[in-house]
Write an enzyme that holds these catalytic residues in place. Structure first.
Site, PDB file in Angstrom:
ATOM      1  N   LYS A 173      -1.351   7.732   0.457  1.00  0.00           N
ATOM      2  CA  LYS A 173      -0.830   6.719   1.831  1.00  0.00           C
ATOM      3  C   LYS A 173       0.136   5.944   1.334  1.00  0.00           C
ATOM      4  O   LYS A 173       0.126   5.029   0.575  1.00  0.00           O
ATOM      5  CB  LYS A 173      -2.150   5.903   2.254  1.00  0.00           C
ATOM      6  CG  LYS A 173      -2.177   5.331   3.616  1.00  0.00           C
ATOM      7  CD  LYS A 173      -0.920   4.541   3.968  1.00  0.00           C
ATOM      8  CE  LYS A 173      -0.901   3.304   3.600  1.00  0.00           C
ATOM      9  NZ  LYS A 173       0.424   2.605   3.675  1.00  0.00           N
ATOM     10  N   GLU A 247      -1.279  -1.933  -9.765  1.00  0.00           N
ATOM     11  CA  GLU A 247       0.058  -2.259 -10.435  1.00  0.00           C
ATOM     12  C   GLU A 247       0.743  -3.251  -9.340  1.00  0.00           C
ATOM     13  O   GLU A 247       1.296  -2.622  -8.262  1.00  0.00           O
ATOM     14  CB  GLU A 247       0.897  -0.959 -10.611  1.00  0.00           C
ATOM     15  CG  GLU A 247       1.872  -0.951 -11.799  1.00  0.00           C
ATOM     16  CD  GLU A 247       3.158  -1.567 -11.297  1.00  0.00           C
ATOM     17  OE1 GLU A 247       3.393  -2.770 -11.295  1.00  0.00           O
ATOM     18  OE2 GLU A 247       4.005  -0.812 -11.002  1.00  0.00           O
ATOM     19  N   CYS A 281       9.045  -4.330  -9.602  1.00  0.00           N
ATOM     20  CA  CYS A 281       8.227  -5.254 -10.015  1.00  0.00           C
ATOM     21  C   CYS A 281       8.538  -5.744 -11.465  1.00  0.00           C
ATOM     22  O   CYS A 281       7.950  -6.770 -11.710  1.00  0.00           O
ATOM     23  CB  CYS A 281       6.746  -4.402 -10.086  1.00  0.00           C
ATOM     24  SG  CYS A 281       7.003  -2.784 -10.744  1.00  0.00           S
ATOM     25  N   GLU A 381       7.643 -14.388  -7.565  1.00  0.00           N
ATOM     26  CA  GLU A 381       8.233 -12.984  -7.259  1.00  0.00           C
ATOM     27  C   GLU A 381       9.289 -13.171  -6.097  1.00  0.00           C
ATOM     28  O   GLU A 381       8.558 -13.299  -5.013  1.00  0.00           O
ATOM     29  CB  GLU A 381       7.417 -11.968  -7.579  1.00  0.00           C
ATOM     30  CG  GLU A 381       7.925 -10.768  -7.533  1.00  0.00           C
ATOM     31  CD  GLU A 381       7.069  -9.305  -7.645  1.00  0.00           C
ATOM     32  OE1 GLU A 381       6.250  -9.390  -6.751  1.00  0.00           O
ATOM     33  OE2 GLU A 381       7.508  -8.530  -8.108  1.00  0.00           O
TER      34      GLU A 381
HETATM   35  P1  ADP Z   1       4.993  -4.409  -0.209  1.00  0.00           P
HETATM   36  O1  ADP Z   1       5.274  -6.023   0.017  1.00  0.00           O
HETATM   37  O2  ADP Z   1       5.587  -4.228  -1.544  1.00  0.00           O
HETATM   38  O3  ADP Z   1       5.198  -3.492   0.797  1.00  0.00           O
HETATM   39  P2  ADP Z   1       2.378  -4.396   0.086  1.00  0.00           P
HETATM   40  O4  ADP Z   1       1.148  -4.773  -0.645  1.00  0.00           O
HETATM   41  O5  ADP Z   1       2.238  -5.059   1.358  1.00  0.00           O
HETATM   42  O6  ADP Z   1       3.627  -4.490  -0.676  1.00  0.00           O
HETATM   43  O7  ADP Z   1       2.115  -2.727   0.441  1.00  0.00           O
HETATM   44  C1  ADP Z   1       1.918  -1.566  -0.334  1.00  0.00           C
HETATM   45  C2  ADP Z   1       1.160  -0.693   0.035  1.00  0.00           C
HETATM   46  O8  ADP Z   1      -0.073  -1.077   0.414  1.00  0.00           O
HETATM   47  C3  ADP Z   1       1.511  -0.147   1.367  1.00  0.00           C
HETATM   48  O9  ADP Z   1       1.481   1.288   1.396  1.00  0.00           O
HETATM   49  C4  ADP Z   1       0.838  -0.781   2.435  1.00  0.00           C
HETATM   50  O10 ADP Z   1       0.782   0.071   3.630  1.00  0.00           O
HETATM   51  C5  ADP Z   1      -0.503  -0.843   1.658  1.00  0.00           C
HETATM   52  N1  ADP Z   1      -1.313  -1.899   2.400  1.00  0.00           N
HETATM   53  C6  ADP Z   1      -0.830  -3.130   2.953  1.00  0.00           C
HETATM   54  N2  ADP Z   1      -2.133  -3.660   3.094  1.00  0.00           N
HETATM   55  C7  ADP Z   1      -3.284  -3.040   2.662  1.00  0.00           C
HETATM   56  C8  ADP Z   1      -4.443  -3.323   2.777  1.00  0.00           C
HETATM   57  N3  ADP Z   1      -4.900  -4.509   3.483  1.00  0.00           N
HETATM   58  N4  ADP Z   1      -5.370  -2.366   2.370  1.00  0.00           N
HETATM   59  C9  ADP Z   1      -4.715  -1.189   1.866  1.00  0.00           C
HETATM   60  N5  ADP Z   1      -3.643  -0.995   1.820  1.00  0.00           N
HETATM   61  C10 ADP Z   1      -2.494  -1.915   2.315  1.00  0.00           C
END
Ligand code: ADP
Length: 479
Positions: A173, A247, A281, A381
């Site tokens: 995903k 990570e 990161c 960050e």
């Molecule tokens: P970034 O801000 O670097 O995009 P996120 O943590 O928001 O980091 O997103 C990283 C990944 O996690 C994306 O694939 C996002 O769709 C997914 N994601 C965001 N929220 C959730 C959640 N509550 N549960 C699982 N996956 C999530």
């Protein structure tokens, strides 16, 4: 307008039937495409397909089978390297040469390193001198791979290579902001002749990520992304005792001692912070400088930052591009204003776009001096091209400042003294240390501590993360 509405489940493409999201080009700020996400039912269908494939044989596949599969995957990705680079460049605004030589090259290098790690791997071996006491590594089962947008091929490759080599089946995903890159990757996977269900791709935002984490048929979640989402995933996964590899973010120190090659350290230090528009990161975002060389370092950093080119993604050459979207741009701009408000000395860049760019989510390469640990720009960050500089008076103080963070991903050390380099490397509470610009070997473990998460990716570590150790006593291995 282009519509991306396909997902890949059980070896076949199908239309996604979830919600639609607008895809905004970070260079033009215009909507250029639409992403149709998988529905929660399709998420469940993908996990079920992975489970079936695992139970039907992939879970028992031998090393040679997995190695051959990974080789085919690499060949298919190589065949699409240019398409991947073009997609990454459009999608996240990465300058095209960086997309080719940085983004795509890194992904392929990690896959090849995983392939190399398979060669020396032993799956079943005696635990003691007694052959009937054995240690056997087995794949965990169904792996959910949830990835962010900033290194959209590389982060997937790190997980996918490890999962495939370990014998897991997977559901990827990717970030909703970088799904087009993942769709090209899925074309490569579809052409790699894997048993149906070994690799599945679903698109979607956080809600679909959450559905994946909550699915009881998922045995391990390998996640790269924000610490905020990492916390949520760890808590959700705990309900089913699902394994997690996390990570997360970083605020990595780069320590410049008085005996370092200062011009080189500044050039490399700026590059390590600004690369990918600061959206990595492991960016070296906190520069700590010995007091004796501090003012010289400031002068060089001012000059270097002013020379850092910011330009449009399609332009060739070494420059940095825009932030991924308006939210990230606004966040980066906010930190710049906050740094000024908190009294840090702005020595390069600052709020606003570079003068020659009248649209797009472009930030100016920015450096703040006299940054103290109580300032938000020291602790948070930022995920943009913003470097902080802080002086220190002793090795002890340098180490204390370096460790004065809740993160613990990477640390960078610049010194001509090997004994000091070694002492400081040991003292840093991080997962990875680079001394005098020496980059990590491909296959070296990647990951961190503290709020940077836990678990390791790449090479042997990245394979073992998707496996479990089983002890067997009373029967020797039957060949
Ligand atoms: P970034 O801000 O670097 O995009 P996120 O943590 O928001 O980091 O997103 C990283 C990944 O996690 C994306 O694939 C996002 O769709 C997914 N994601 C965001 N929220 C959730 C959640 N509550 N549960 C699982 N996956 C999530």
């Amino acid at each position: 307008m282009a519509v991306f509405d396909q997902i890949f489940i059980a070896g076949a493409w199908q239309p996604a039937s979830g919600k639609s999201l607008a895809l905004i080009n970070p260079d033009t700020e215009a909507q250029e495409a639409q992403l149709v996400c998988a529905s929660p039912d399709q998420c469940a269908e993908a996990v079920a397909a992975a489970r079936r494939a695992f139970d039907a044989g992939w879970g028992q596949s031998d090393l040679a089978t997995r190695r051959a599969a990974l080789e085919r995957v690499i060949t298919q990705i190589e065949a699409r390297a240019e398409k991947l680079a073009q997609t990454i460049s459009t999608e996240i605004g990465a300058p095209i040469d960086f997309a080719r030589k940085g983004q795509v090259a890194a992904g392929l290098a990690h896959l090849r390193a995983t392939l190399g790690a398979l060669d020396g791997l032993v799956e079943d071996r005696p635990l003691t001198s007694h052959p009937e006491h054995r240690l056997r590594y087995e794949p965990l089962g169904v792996a959910a791979l949830i990835t962010p947008w900033n290194w959209p091929l590389n982060q997937v490759a790190l997980k996918l290579g490890g999962a495939l080599a370990a014998g897991c089946c997977m559901v990827l995903k990717p970030s909703e902001l970088s799904s087009r890159t993942a769709l090209v990757l899925a074309e490569a996977m579809a052409a790699a002749d894997l048993p149906p269900g070994v690799f599945n791709l679903i698109t979607g935002a956080g809600d679909i990520g959450a559905a994946l984490v909550q699915n009881r048929d998922v045995d391990i979640v390998s996640f790269t992304g924000s610490t905020r989402t990492g916390r949520f995933i760890a808590a959700e996964a705990a309900q089913n005792m699902t394994r997690t590899v996390l990570e997360l973010g970083g605020k990595s120190p780069n320590i410049l001692f008085e005996d370092c090659d200062l011009p080189l350290a500044i050039t490399q230090g700026l590059a390590h912070c600004f690369r990918n528009a600061g959206q990595s990161c492991n960016a070296a975002s906190r520069m700590l400088v010995a007091r004796d060389i501090y003012e010289r370092a400031i002068a060089l950093a001012t000059e270097g930052a002013a020379q850092t080119r910011v330009d449009r993604p399609a332009q060739p050459g070494a420059h940095i591009g825009p932030q991924i979207n308006w939210q990230q741009y606004a966040r980066v701009q906010g930190y710049m204003s906050q740094g000024i408000a908190e009294g840090a000395r702005l020595i390069a860049g600052g709020p606003g776009r570079p003068d020659h760019l009248d649209h797009g989510f472009y930030s100016r390469p920015t450096v703040f001096a006299d940054v103290t640990p109580d300032m938000a720009i020291f602790t948070d960050e930022i995920f943009g091209p913003v470097l902080t500089m802080t002086p220190f008076d002793s090795e002890e103080e340098a180490i204390a400042l370096a460790n004065q963070t809740e993160y613990g991903l990477a640390g960078y050390i610049q010194t001509a003294d090997p004994a000091r380099a070694d002492r400081v490397a040991r003292a840093l509470r991080v997962g990875m240390v680079q001394i005098n610009g020496q980059s990590r070997e491909n296959g070296a473990p990647f990951g961190g501590r503290g709020l940077s998460g836990y678990g390791r990716e790449a090479g042997v570590f990245g394979i073992r993360a998707f496996q479990d150790a089983k002890s067997i006593s009373g029967a020797a291995l039957q060949l």
